[in-house]
Design a protein around this motif. Structure first.
Motif, PDB file in Angstrom:
ATOM      1  N   GLY A  14       0.840  -1.201   0.000  1.00 17.29           N
ATOM      2  CA  GLY A  14       0.000   0.000   0.000  1.00 17.29           C
ATOM      3  C   GLY A  14       0.864   1.235   0.000  1.00 17.29           C
ATOM      4  O   GLY A  14       1.742   1.391  -0.846  1.00 17.29           O
ATOM      5  N   VAL A  15       0.645   2.101   0.969  1.00 23.21           N
ATOM      6  CA  VAL A  15       1.331   3.390   1.029  1.00 23.21           C
ATOM      7  C   VAL A  15       2.844   3.223   1.060  1.00 23.21           C
ATOM      8  O   VAL A  15       3.566   3.846   0.274  1.00 23.21           O
ATOM      9  CB  VAL A  15       0.881   4.196   2.263  1.00 23.21           C
ATOM     10  CG1 VAL A  15       1.685   5.478   2.399  1.00 23.21           C
ATOM     11  CG2 VAL A  15      -0.604   4.502   2.192  1.00 23.21           C
ATOM     12  N   GLU A  16       3.340   2.405   1.965  1.00 21.37           N
ATOM     13  CA  GLU A  16       4.787   2.322   2.166  1.00 21.37           C
ATOM     14  C   GLU A  16       5.513   1.769   0.948  1.00 21.37           C
ATOM     15  O   GLU A  16       6.514   2.345   0.500  1.00 21.37           O
ATOM     16  CB  GLU A  16       5.089   1.494   3.419  1.00 21.37           C
ATOM     17  CG  GLU A  16       4.578   2.181   4.673  1.00 21.37           C
ATOM     18  CD  GLU A  16       4.892   1.438   5.952  1.00 21.37           C
ATOM     19  OE1 GLU A  16       4.776   2.069   7.006  1.00 21.37           O
ATOM     20  OE2 GLU A  16       5.247   0.245   5.910  1.00 21.37           O
ATOM     21  N   ARG A  17       5.031   0.688   0.398  1.00 25.53           N
ATOM     22  CA  ARG A  17       5.692   0.130  -0.795  1.00 25.53           C
ATOM     23  C   ARG A  17       5.554   1.064  -1.991  1.00 25.53           C
ATOM     24  O   ARG A  17       6.486   1.226  -2.774  1.00 25.53           O
ATOM     25  CB  ARG A  17       5.133  -1.253  -1.130  1.00 25.53           C
ATOM     26  CG  ARG A  17       5.415  -2.307  -0.087  1.00 25.53           C
ATOM     27  CD  ARG A  17       6.610  -3.152  -0.445  1.00 25.53           C
ATOM     28  NE  ARG A  17       6.891  -4.111   0.614  1.00 25.53           N
ATOM     29  CZ  ARG A  17       6.992  -5.404   0.436  1.00 25.53           C
ATOM     30  NH1 ARG A  17       6.834  -5.931  -0.746  1.00 25.53           N
ATOM     31  NH2 ARG A  17       7.280  -6.184   1.456  1.00 25.53           N
ATOM     32  N   ALA A  18       4.388   1.705  -2.136  1.00 22.68           N
ATOM     33  CA  ALA A  18       4.192   2.646  -3.243  1.00 22.68           C
ATOM     34  C   ALA A  18       5.170   3.811  -3.126  1.00 22.68           C
ATOM     35  O   ALA A  18       5.778   4.231  -4.117  1.00 22.68           O
ATOM     36  CB  ALA A  18       2.756   3.158  -3.265  1.00 22.68           C
ATOM     37  N   ALA A  19       5.342   4.325  -1.913  1.00 22.78           N
ATOM     38  CA  ALA A  19       6.272   5.437  -1.698  1.00 22.78           C
ATOM     39  C   ALA A  19       7.700   5.030  -2.038  1.00 22.78           C
ATOM     40  O   ALA A  19       8.427   5.781  -2.716  1.00 22.78           O
ATOM     41  CB  ALA A  19       6.185   5.918  -0.255  1.00 22.78           C
ATOM     42  N   LEU A 105      -9.090  18.034  -0.840  1.00 27.53           N
ATOM     43  CA  LEU A 105      -8.634  18.633  -2.096  1.00 27.53           C
ATOM     44  C   LEU A 105      -7.221  19.190  -1.916  1.00 27.53           C
ATOM     45  O   LEU A 105      -6.862  19.643  -0.838  1.00 27.53           O
ATOM     46  CB  LEU A 105      -9.572  19.754  -2.519  1.00 27.53           C
ATOM     47  CG  LEU A 105     -11.011  19.345  -2.838  1.00 27.53           C
ATOM     48  CD1 LEU A 105     -11.847  20.572  -3.124  1.00 27.53           C
ATOM     49  CD2 LEU A 105     -11.046  18.375  -4.006  1.00 27.53           C
ATOM     50  N   GLY A 106      -6.434  19.155  -2.969  1.00 22.64           N
ATOM     51  CA  GLY A 106      -5.095  19.749  -2.940  1.00 22.64           C
ATOM     52  C   GLY A 106      -4.127  19.034  -2.016  1.00 22.64           C
ATOM     53  O   GLY A 106      -3.321  19.687  -1.339  1.00 22.64           O
ATOM     54  N   VAL A 107      -4.171  17.713  -2.015  1.00 22.62           N
ATOM     55  CA  VAL A 107      -3.302  16.941  -1.118  1.00 22.62           C
ATOM     56  C   VAL A 107      -1.826  17.241  -1.390  1.00 22.62           C
ATOM     57  O   VAL A 107      -1.047  17.468  -0.459  1.00 22.62           O
ATOM     58  CB  VAL A 107      -3.594  15.426  -1.234  1.00 22.62           C
ATOM     59  CG1 VAL A 107      -2.521  14.595  -0.550  1.00 22.62           C
ATOM     60  CG2 VAL A 107      -4.966  15.120  -0.644  1.00 22.62           C
ATOM     61  N   GLU A 143      -0.203  11.459  -5.934  1.00 21.27           N
ATOM     62  CA  GLU A 143      -0.016  12.667  -5.117  1.00 21.27           C
ATOM     63  C   GLU A 143       1.471  12.996  -4.938  1.00 21.27           C
ATOM     64  O   GLU A 143       1.852  14.171  -4.929  1.00 21.27           O
ATOM     65  CB  GLU A 143      -0.708  12.513  -3.763  1.00 21.27           C
ATOM     66  CG  GLU A 143      -2.218  12.450  -3.850  1.00 21.27           C
ATOM     67  CD  GLU A 143      -2.857  13.668  -4.522  1.00 21.27           C
ATOM     68  OE1 GLU A 143      -2.300  14.789  -4.442  1.00 21.27           O
ATOM     69  OE2 GLU A 143      -3.937  13.498  -5.122  1.00 21.27           O
ATOM     70  N   LEU A 144       2.313  11.976  -4.814  1.00 26.10           N
ATOM     71  CA  LEU A 144       3.747  12.224  -4.713  1.00 26.10           C
ATOM     72  C   LEU A 144       4.294  12.813  -6.014  1.00 26.10           C
ATOM     73  O   LEU A 144       5.157  13.703  -5.991  1.00 26.10           O
ATOM     74  CB  LEU A 144       4.492  10.941  -4.339  1.00 26.10           C
ATOM     75  CG  LEU A 144       4.230  10.407  -2.935  1.00 26.10           C
ATOM     76  CD1 LEU A 144       4.922   9.066  -2.735  1.00 26.10           C
ATOM     77  CD2 LEU A 144       4.647  11.411  -1.875  1.00 26.10           C
TER      78      LEU A 144
END
Length: 156
Positions: A14-19, A105-107, A143-144
């Motif tokens: 999820g978040v960690e692997r994607a980052a 919005l705007g993350v 978003e990154l």
């Protein structure tokens, strides 16, 4: 990216692997810790250090301590599970924390403002596991990318 930023994360899907995959794609500095005994080992390119515990919450706490600030991603407006633990642990250690979710919005702009406000140079990224919130990793990557675009347009 002219902005000097190190991404710290763990090995949850999820978040960690994607980052971490995102940092590999852009050849950005990265690291962090992951628990011992994972059934799905992290990619060596992620540059994670295995710690002796299998307790994910202890690993998240160690990554929080190593960072200047933490961004927690969730799909839902209310963080639960390990995501909520990351928020509360950051506060316990008096570390800046930003919780973002799909309803905001705007993350990417909020992430950049967070980095600036707290002068974050070692950013811990975490959130809900993919099993709890399917599709979260794809959104995090998007978003990154947007946040990197904002930072890349800044003058050196």
């Amino acid at each position: 990216m002219a902005y000097k930023l190190v991404i710290i994360s763990g090995a949850q899907t999820g978040v960690e692997r994607a980052a971490l995959d995102w940092t590999v794609k852009h050849d950005l500095p990265r690291g962090g810790r992951h628990p011992a005994g994972l059934t799905e080992a992290p990619d060596p390119l992620h540059k994670l250090r295995e710690v002796e515990t299998e307790n994910v919450l202890e690993v998240i706490e160690a990554n929080i301590r190593d960072a200047d600030g933490t961004v927690v991603f969730t799909q839902a407006a209310k963080a639960t599970g390990t995501a909520q633990k990351a928020v509360s642990t950051s506060k316990k250690h008096k570390k800046p924390v930003l919780h973002v979710h799909r309803g905001i919005l705007g993350v990417s702009e909020k992430i950049v403002a967070f980095l600036d406000k707290y002068y974050v140079r070692r950013l811990h990224l975490t959130g809900s596991p993919e099993a709890d919130e399917p599709g979260l990793g794809v959104w995090v990557t998007s978003e990154l990318e947007k946040a990197k675009g904002i930072l890349d347009r800044r003058p050196d």
